[in-house]
Write a protein that holds these residues in place. Sequence first.
Motif: not given
Length: 223
Positions: A114, A116, A123-125, A174
């Motif tokens: 991801g 972050r 930010g995107p997971r 995640n």
Amino acid sequence: MLGTVTTGHSTRIRTRRRVRSRGARVILALIAAVVVLVVLGVTVVLVQLLRPAGPRPLFQMPVACGETWQLGTYPGHDDYDVDLFPTKGEAWGRPVLASYAGEVTVAGINGSLGGRTPDNPDGPRGRGGGYWVKIDHGGRWETQYLHLLEPPLVRVGQRVEQGEQIGKVGSTGNSGAPHLHYEQRRGWEKVEAHFDGEPSGITLDDREYTVTRKSNNCAAEGT
């Protein structure tokens, strides 16, 4: 009267048949040896997996000595999974410590990272556990440490001591926010984490709840 005339053809055929027969026997012997080795290997693995676990090691919290952290879970998190958040200060980059001495069996990426980071916390997971570490403590006991900020500070096969830093708190995989996902495992089963000989209080994931615990993982500091 003429004598029997031979051309050598029959002799060559018999010779080739004997060679092929010997070759087939060698191949069969090799196959049998491989099968025996595989069976023995599977047997050894099964014996190791089925043997009873040893006594629970005196696990400590995987964070710095004297710090108080919040331990929590929520529905769908899986029973006995523990998420750790510091009660004071920033979570990003905090040291993650080995709960007990052992050998590193995994040090890499679970799923995908991801995006972050401390500079981009929304930010995107990614997927799965992100950067993670697994340690074998002997007696069929293991601990796992997930969502680390950066590549682990240890490598597979390395011996680590209790309190040795193995990574930093992050939000890879995640993960919705920086924290440490932690598990204790006995053989194939995940169990309630114990710290300093006491149960953590994180058991079923039937509801969202938290507890606070103070770390006594002080070995690295010589206390």
